[in-house]
Design a protein around this motif. Structure first.
Motif, mmCIF file in Angstrom:
data_model
loop_
_atom_site.group_PDB
_atom_site.id
_atom_site.type_symbol
_atom_site.label_atom_id
_atom_site.label_comp_id
_atom_site.label_asym_id
_atom_site.label_seq_id
_atom_site.Cartn_x
_atom_site.Cartn_y
_atom_site.Cartn_z
ATOM 1 N N UNK A 64 0.691 -1.330 0.013
ATOM 2 C CA UNK A 64 0.029 0.014 0.001
ATOM 3 C C UNK A 64 0.814 1.179 -0.034
ATOM 4 N N UNK A 65 1.633 1.561 -1.056
ATOM 5 C CA UNK A 65 2.359 2.849 -1.233
ATOM 6 C C UNK A 65 1.362 3.885 -1.863
ATOM 7 N N UNK A 66 1.657 5.096 -1.412
ATOM 8 C CA UNK A 66 1.040 5.925 -1.958
ATOM 9 C C UNK A 66 1.176 6.539 -3.455
ATOM 10 N N UNK A 67 2.443 5.967 -4.088
ATOM 11 C CA UNK A 67 2.796 6.528 -5.343
ATOM 12 C C UNK A 67 2.766 5.385 -6.514
ATOM 13 N N UNK A 68 2.685 4.062 -5.802
ATOM 14 C CA UNK A 68 3.018 2.923 -6.662
ATOM 15 C C UNK A 68 2.325 1.849 -6.202
ATOM 16 N N UNK A 69 1.724 0.866 -6.860
ATOM 17 C CA UNK A 69 1.255 -0.097 -6.168
ATOM 18 C C UNK A 69 2.434 -1.288 -6.043
ATOM 19 N N UNK A 70 2.398 -1.962 -4.977
ATOM 20 C CA UNK A 70 3.670 -2.836 -4.720
ATOM 21 C C UNK A 70 3.776 -3.952 -5.273
ATOM 22 N N UNK A 71 2.468 -4.473 -5.804
ATOM 23 C CA UNK A 71 2.449 -5.601 -6.790
ATOM 24 C C UNK A 71 3.239 -5.379 -8.043
ATOM 25 N N UNK A 72 2.916 -4.056 -8.454
ATOM 26 C CA UNK A 72 4.059 -3.718 -9.731
ATOM 27 C C UNK A 72 5.449 -3.584 -9.666
ATOM 28 N N UNK A 73 5.721 -3.321 -8.243
ATOM 29 C CA UNK A 73 7.350 -3.423 -8.010
ATOM 30 C C UNK A 73 7.882 -4.808 -7.744
#
Length: 156
Positions: A64-73
């Motif tokens: 739950x990061x504000x700037x990017x979805x952690x799944x994408x990372x």
């Protein structure tokens, strides 16, 4: 396979991706006091940049990061660094979220709040099952004599 950490450090290098200051600080302090070498990134893009500039053994990733979805990372780093140990640390508790995280490339999934001692035990369990290799030793040359221990062993 990658070498887990530079020989002079002698410990595993961990990238923590967490936007919450309290959780991030506790992870960083807890990891460091248990012999790990953590780097803390507060943002998704920062984590991707950090992962491209240094060699990490472990990624502890908040979804739950504000700037990017952690799944994408997770997907990006799994594709780039297939041997990277990825552990998701998130408040998402639904079965579909766990499945999505594991399918995105995570090796493990812990739900917040979690116990630091359990996280450390899981890290140890995952890391002891990993096979890390070092580059083969260079042959030793003494005048006309060349001693190549790897070739003599039949592994080169």
């Amino acid at each position: 396979m990658r070498t887990p950490a530079a020989p002079d450090r002698g410990r595993f290098v961990v990238l923590v991706v967490e936007d919450d200051d309290i959780v991030g600080r506790h992870l960083e302090t807890g990891l460091r006091s248990n012999g790990y070498a953590p780097t803390w990134s507060h943002t998704g893009p920062g984590a991707l940049t950090e992962a491209s500039q240094a060699s990490y053994d472990v990624l502890l990733l908040d979804l739950g990061l504000p700037d990017m979805d952690g799944l994408d990372i997770a997907r990006t780093l799994r594709a780039r660094l297939p041997d990277l140990l990825i552990i998701i640390l998130t408040a998402r508790t639904d079965d579909i979220d766990v499945i999505a995280g594991l399918d995105a490339g995570a090796d493990d999934y812990l739900v917040k709040p979690f116990s630091l001692t359990i996280l450390l035990a899981r890290l140890r369990a995952h890391l002891r099952r990993r096979t890390f290799t070092s580059p083969p030793p260079e042959p030793v040359t003494l005048g006309d004599l060349v001693l190549d221990t790897v070739a003599a062993d039949g592994r080169r």
